[in-house]
Design an enzyme around this catalytic site. Sequence first.
Site, PDB file in Angstrom:
ATOM      1  N   HIS A 271      90.161 -17.095  -1.894  1.00 26.04           N
ATOM      2  CA  HIS A 271      91.528 -16.882  -1.207  1.00 26.04           C
ATOM      3  C   HIS A 271      91.747 -17.789  -1.047  1.00 26.04           C
ATOM      4  CE1 HIS A 271      89.668 -12.778  -0.186  1.00 26.04           C
ATOM      5  NE2 HIS A 271      88.414 -13.115   0.349  1.00 26.04           N
TER       6      HIS A 271
HETATM    7  C1  BDR Z   1      88.587 -14.861   5.196  1.00 24.37           C
HETATM    8  O1  BDR Z   1      87.730 -15.241   5.198  1.00 24.37           O
HETATM    9  C2  BDR Z   1      86.611 -15.892   5.242  1.00 24.37           C
HETATM   10  O2  BDR Z   1      85.935 -15.736   4.937  1.00 24.37           O
HETATM   11  C3  BDR Z   1      87.226 -16.738   3.657  1.00 24.37           C
HETATM   12  O3  BDR Z   1      86.935 -18.248   4.369  1.00 24.37           O
HETATM   13  C4  BDR Z   1      88.954 -17.067   3.955  1.00 24.37           C
HETATM   14  O4  BDR Z   1      89.636 -17.763   4.594  1.00 24.37           O
HETATM   15  C5  BDR Z   1      89.423 -13.925   3.999  1.00 24.37           C
HETATM   16  O5  BDR Z   1      89.490 -12.653   4.673  1.00 24.37           O
END
Ligand code: BDR
Length: 317
Positions: free
Chosen positions: A240
């Site tokens: 992500h």
């Molecule tokens: C986001 O949530 C976190 O767990 C990850 O680092 C990312 O920023 C994804 O939903």
Amino acid sequence: MKKIPVIMDCDPGHDDAIALVLALSSEKLKVLGVTSCSGNQTIEKTTYNARRILELLGKREVPVARGRSCPLLNDGRTAAGAHGETGLDGPVLPEPVAPLREETAVEFMAKLLEESEEKVTLVPTGPLTNIGTLILSYPHLLPKIERICMMGGSVVSGCSDKGASEFNILVDAYAADIVFTSGIPITMMGLDVTNFSTIGYGEEKEAFRNSGHVGKFVAELVDFFGRLFQMIGWPGAPIHDACAVAWLIKPEIFESRDLHVEIDLNGENTYASTVADFHGLSGKAPNATVCLKSDQKQFVELLLDACKSYEREGAVR
Ligand code: BDR
Ligand code: CA
């Protein structure tokens, strides 16, 4: 080449770590500092992780400042299920040598903005608590912010225990509301694009492992972070947070639309969702460039090249 000055505001976090790997290797970016926020784990753990990552990458000169320990109004929540008890379970990391900044993350961001001759891009990859606080506390500095290029939200579907929302927005929806109503240009990397910006479990992951010590680190991050997604049949682990950095380096990897986005602060089932006006029916001007699709192969190539560049630099091991 003129570099884009950026501040990385993060809660490492496996994918935050890969975002740092990418940002700190790019010839297009100048990382002025790293600020930690609470999210994937407590502020103590995410700050320690940020410092350990910089040590592994041989980037001791990049300053780190610690962020707020909890969201603006509500209680905090962590994501130990995805990132483990340390927030970065899996790889073995070195102890940090460089000291932490004395200022808070928000004070440090304000100082960097004040001192910078150019406008600075903020790259939040965790909950928006620090950024919301910065906006409220230093309104005179808003013209110094070029853009907020963030990972968070989703305009089509969510992925948290609150069905419609995404973790970073859910943790601090009020801070997100401050950001989306600030008037600062926003690039939003939501789950719509990040869930498909994956490193595949087979050959792709092994190419990282065999590319040097930073690639090995990335493969080990994916070993741990990817296990949950592998269990539910995804072809790879979603990276992500690295998408927000990738957009600044190579925007052509992504397809986007300029949309008006609001944070739902009242919904029973839709609380913290990022509601986008796809048809312009609200009559409100777009406030975000919302990324909707990525070229996964090019994304992986960019990450792999980033890892290899550390070997050329001869970073500290
Ligand atoms: C986001 O949530 C976190 O767990 C990850 O680092 C990312 O920023 C994804 O939903
Ligand atoms: Ca994150």
